[in-house]
Scaffold this motif. Structure first.
Motif, short mmCIF file in Angstrom:
data_model
loop_
_atom_site.label_atom_id
_atom_site.label_comp_id
_atom_site.label_asym_id
_atom_site.label_seq_id
_atom_site.Cartn_x
_atom_site.Cartn_y
_atom_site.Cartn_z
N VAL A 110 -1.05 1.69 10.64
CA VAL A 110 0.30 1.29 10.22
C VAL A 110 0.23 -0.14 9.66
N PRO A 111 1.20 -0.52 8.79
CA PRO A 111 1.12 -1.79 8.06
C PRO A 111 0.87 -3.01 8.95
N GLN A 144 -0.47 8.55 9.66
CA GLN A 144 -0.02 7.33 9.01
C GLN A 144 -0.83 7.02 7.76
N ARG A 145 -2.10 7.39 7.76
CA ARG A 145 -2.97 6.96 6.69
C ARG A 145 -3.53 8.12 5.89
N ASP A 146 -3.85 9.21 6.62
CA ASP A 146 -4.58 10.29 5.99
C ASP A 146 -4.07 11.62 6.52
N ALA A 206 0.83 -1.21 0.00
CA ALA A 206 0.00 0.00 0.00
C ALA A 206 0.86 1.26 0.00
N THR A 207 1.90 1.26 0.84
CA THR A 207 2.73 2.46 0.89
C THR A 207 3.54 2.61 -0.39
N MET A 208 3.96 1.48 -0.96
CA MET A 208 4.66 1.57 -2.24
C MET A 208 3.73 2.19 -3.28
N GLU A 209 2.46 1.84 -3.15
CA GLU A 209 1.47 2.36 -4.11
C GLU A 209 1.35 3.89 -4.00
N GLN A 210 1.46 4.37 -2.76
CA GLN A 210 1.42 5.83 -2.56
C GLN A 210 2.54 6.50 -3.34
#
Lengths: 283, 362, 285
Positions: A175-176, C253-255, A112-116
């Motif tokens: 967080v992941p 972390q998310r938004d 997901a973070t890589m996708e960001q």
């Protein structure tokens, strides 16, 4: 908090490191200009080449130890290369990269973070064309139930965490490791309410190590890194939430060849051995 | 309070000794109930230290404090039978005048109502009823002083201590406030000790004066006595007299060699009102000195030729400082000064009638 | 030796002067050498805030702010910071008095200790609290064994973490005020029969009230912004221990936009509270 463990320098240490990285990246930019003319023709043909320059790697905090070890080996092969790391939470790194932080490689703890980053700053087009537009998965990590060595609450499986009076620590969903926890617990169909949603997996581990909670969900790599201070229990639902670690050369890398060489090193047999030794799974 | 036990020595009996660095204080004080003693002295003489020692705010290194026969030497401040009026009054800014006065009784265990009614009574007595609910900063200097006095009296002290009670006041209000304070102090039946550097305060307010210099009492006596017969040059200056030390030799007193710069080789003699034998102090007021351009004729017994050292305005008079065989001050009218045409360095004849010269044991 | 000075009478006229009508000499022009750094200082402090305002997702602001989760975090933050301030006052004011007014062996050492929480990173403070008050901590194990009391992961732990990091601000402020206060008023109270406790409560406290107020404001503000010690010692559970700073961190972390909204809410509420308190004190004194 900044104890001798380099992993601990992770989240809270990222600011000074960013500063360092910026300085290092400046160096990369300068040397890259000179290197451009003699640029290596083929990214695959990196081993044995006289690679030189500075490489800045942004990597998830959980990679601190393994990447340091791979870097030692890498620099032995390429003495003229200086590798600088910025270890922090994946999402923070993604934000920094998208805000223009100079980096050559990004290794995230989840897709997901890589996708960001893919949607933001972007990956190097040439590299992505060859290895995948969403980065290359080089390792996996699986959840474990961490309990104190004496396991005072007698935890055996995930269902025990739902028991009365059992105190559990989860990662925050944001967080992941928290996302993985949610998936795994969801797959089990259990209703588990932890006493705390920790800000990262290290914090969960700390709470378990200190015996403040009876159990916590952490990654297998974290159990290994705790060196016996916690015990890790495998549980079947974890297979539903295996965490992929993608890596990629960033679009604004000053030296994509050098960055690609680093990724080669990580995905090589030697690199895989280091990852496995630290508790990571093969992709 | 204790009718069966006759008070051994009612009033104050204190011997205050304390050493701090180079400074040594050694002052003995005693007073009967109702008496008002002033400690008069220059700044740094130790009079405030003496007062603070009486209050227990500084510990004694020797001596004792007895009030109405009870030894209070080691009693804690809050348990001493004292009331104190501080220099700037130190009224509690966060309390009304009434609550300032009620503070002491409250501390002594009175109920709020009792304390307030006693406070109201005292304020009324001091013509401050209208200001009972004022904050200290809304009061004039004289009013603040009376609130401070009421606050000190509210604890029914046996020893009332006043530290420079007039110092915080404007010169213009001082006369009224002083007279009023005297009146209020007369109602108090315990011992009052007040500290001042202003001789006028001491003269008006006190029954007896103790002059303190360098930690020691250099003169004691009734105000009139101190004013008429000063014993040190400091006191003489305070009360405005020319003072000389010498030896009575019958008709005249031979002055000890004056510290004058010139003409000191000549022994100056003064003829006092009455013959005197032995060590003597001689005093006369500056206004008793007349100045003449030439040696005067007539009955003036004391005549000296002196040099003008300085001239200054002094009220509606002019004060001429003279030096020679003896140094003295003379107060003359501006008209006389104009007539004499004096300026610094001129010589002039100074005369004092023997009847104006006070001579007493030195 | 003696307290009075000869010119005291001239220096301190007691005649009341109508306030606000005092004529003062007109102040000269403000020197630029002070103005320029001052303006730079304000910009430095305010610009990051401006950055947040620019990036804030204004269209969805209303819905985000009234989210029950946000309101729960805000309420928890305000209530724990307030309780932490009260606890700090109860413990800190007597401590400040002891430091300012008494002599005891090791007083300088104690004063240095008071500032320790200012120096160490709050996360370390949180770990230290766990080691002492945690379920297996030095003291915590007995709390658990004797009273069945476990502090971590409770709002009480949030308060404890906040007191730990915020109380030094109060102690330092109050000690300064006590040292600056005119002790002769305390002597005056003693001559009126007040023992030390009475002197403290009836005279000293009212005198140093502005200092206590300033210290309490600093303390409250610090407690409100507390993150590191809280998340380490109290954990992070919505509604129980997740205060606004923790919620901001988690949102980050998310938004990131949600984090900006939460930060602005926290900022706005604290500014309103502080401005109100300040107004009240300025008018009172």
């Amino acid at each position: 908090m900044r104890d001798s463990s380099p992993r601990r320098a992770g989240r809270r240490g990222h600011r000074p490191l960013t500063g360092l990285a910026a300085v290092a990246a400046l160096g990369v930019a300068l040397t890259a200009c000179g290197a451009e003319d003699t640029g290596p023709g083929d990214g695959a043909d990196t081993f044995g080449d006289a690679l030189s320059g500075e490489l800045t790697v942004f990597a998830a905090a959980s990679l601190t130890d393994v990447f340091a070890e791979i870097a030692d080996d890498f620099q032995e092969r390429h003495p003229d290369v200086a590798v600088t790391f910025n270890f922090a939470g994946s999402s923070e790194l993604a934000q920094q990269i998208n805000a223009g932080a100079p980096a050559d490689v990004f290794a995230a703890a989840n897709t997901a973070t890589m996708e960001q980053v893919v949607e933001g700053e972007g990956l190097d087009a040439d590299w992505a064309g060859e290895h995948g537009e969403h980065g290359l998965v080089f390792a996996t990590n699986t959840l474990r139930i961490a309990v104190p060595p004496d396991n005072p609450a007698g935890i055996g499986d995930l269902a025990d965490l739902a028991g009365d009076g059992v105190q559990a620590a989860f990662c925050a969903e944001e967080v992941p490791c928290g996302a993985a926890t949610t998936t795994a617990v969801g797959a089990s169909g259990l209703e588990i309410t932890p006493v705390t949603y920790e800000e990262d997996v290290r914090a969960v581990l700390t709470k378990v190590e200190l015996g403040e909670v009876d159990a916590g969900l952490v990654y297998s790599t974290d159990v290994i890194s705790a060196e016996g201070r916690v015990e890790g229990l495998e549980f079947p639902e974890a297979e539903e939430a295996v965490n992929d670690y993608p890596i990629g050369v960033l679009a604004n890398s000053g030296d994509s060849a050098l960055a690609a060489a680093w990724i080669e090193a990580v995905t090589s047999a030697e690199g895989a051995a280091v990852l496995t030794g630290a508790g990571f799974g093969a992709p | 309070m204790r009718p069966t036990t006759p008070a051994p020595t009612a009033g104050l009996d204190a011997e205050l000794r304390l050493t701090r660095g180079d400074f040594t204080l050694d002052v003995a004080l005693s007073a009967r109930p109702g008496e008002i003693i002033a400690l008069l002295g220059p700044n740094g003489a130790g009079k405030s230290s003496a007062l603070r020692a009486l209050a227990g705010l500084v510990p004694l290194t020797g001596g004792h404090v007895r009030v109405d026969g009870a030894d209070e030497t080691t009693t804690a401040v809050e348990h001493r039978p004292i009331g104190m009026v501080f220099q700037d009054y130190l009224l509690f800014e966060h309390l009304s005048a009434l609550d300032n006065v009620a503070f002491g009784p409250r501390c002594q265990g009175s109920s709020r109502a009792e304390a307030r009614s006693r406070a109201a009574e005292l304020l009324d007595h001091m013509d401050l009823a209208a200001h009972a609910h004022s904050r200290p900063r809304q009061l004039s200097g004289g009013q603040a002083q009376r609130v401070a006095l009421a606050r000190a009296l509210a604890v029914r002290p046996r020893l009332l201590l006043l530290d420079e009670p007039m110092a915080a006041l404007d010169a213009s209000t001082r006369i009224d406030v002083r007279a009023r304070l005297r009146h209020l102090l007369e109602d108090f039946d315990g011992v009052t000790v007040l500290v001042t550097h202003d001789p006028l305060d001491a003269m008006v307010l006190a029954d007896r004066i103790a002059v303190v210099e360098s930690g020691r009492v250099v003169q004691r006596g009734a105000p009139a006595e101190v004013a008429r017969r000063p014993r040190t040059s400091y006191v003489a200056r305070l009360v405005g007299l020319n003072l000389f030390q010498g030896r009575g030799e019958g008709e005249t007193v031979a002055l000890d060699s004056a510290p004058g710069k010139d003409g000191a080789d000549e022994v100056a003699r003064v003829t006092p009102r009455e013959p005197y034998e032995g060590p003597a102090l001689v005093a006369f007021p500056p206004r008793a000195v007349a100045l003449y351009p030439e040696h005067p004729h007539g009955s003036t017994r004391n005549v000296w030729r002196l040099t003008v050292e300085g001239i200054e305005r002094f009220g509606d008079q002019v004060r001429v400082h003279l030096t020679g065989p003896l140094s003295l001050a003379a107060d003359i009218t501006p008209a006389a000064l104009a007539e004499l045409g004096l300026s610094r360095g001129d010589t002039v004849w100074a005369g004092v009638k023997a009847t104006e010269v006070e001579c007493y044991p030195g | 030796m003696t307290a009075q000075t000869p010119d005291r009478s001239r220096r301190r006229p007691r005649t009341p002067v109508p306030r606000g009508r005092v004529r003062r000499p007109r102040a000269g022009r403000v020197p630029w050498i002070l103005v320029v750094p001052a303006v730079a200082g304000v910009l430095f402090l305010v610009l990051p805030f401006a950055g947040m305002l620019v990036r804030a997702p204004w269209p969805t602001m209303g819905a985000r702010v009234t989210d029950p989760a946000v309101l729960a975090a805000l309420w928890l933050s305000l209530s724990t910071a307030t309780v932490a301030t009260v606890v700090s006052l109860l413990l800190g004011v007597p401590l400040a008095w002891l430091l300012a007014r008494t002599e005891f062996p090791g007083r300088r050492f104690v004063r240095a200790l008071v500032t320790v929480p200012l120096v160490i990173p709050p996360v370390v403070g949180g770990v230290a609290l766990l080691l002492v008050l945690g379920r297996n901590g030095l003291v915590g194990q007995y709390l658990d064994a004797w009273f069945g009391l476990t502090l971590p992961f409770t709002p009480a732990a949030v308060v404890i973490a906040q007191v730990f990091v915020a109380m030094p601000f109060l102690v330092i402020s109050v000690e300064g005020a006590l040292r600056g206060a005119d002790r002769r008023y305390e002597e005056a109270a003693a001559t009126l029969g007040a023992d030390r406790v009475t002197v403290f409560t009836r005279v000293t406290l009212p005198m140093v009230l502005p200092g206590i107020g300033a210290g309490a404001v600093l303390c409250w503000a610090r407690a409100l912004g507390e993150f590191g010690a809280t998340i380490t010692f109290a954990g992070n559970f919505p509604g129980t221990t997740q205060t606004m700073p923790l919620a901001v961190y988690m949102a980050m972390q998310r938004d990131p936009e949600a984090a900006i909204v939460l930060s602005l809410v926290l900022l706005l509420v604290s500014l309103v509270v502080l401005a109100t308190l300040r107004e009240r004190w300025v008018n009172a004194s």
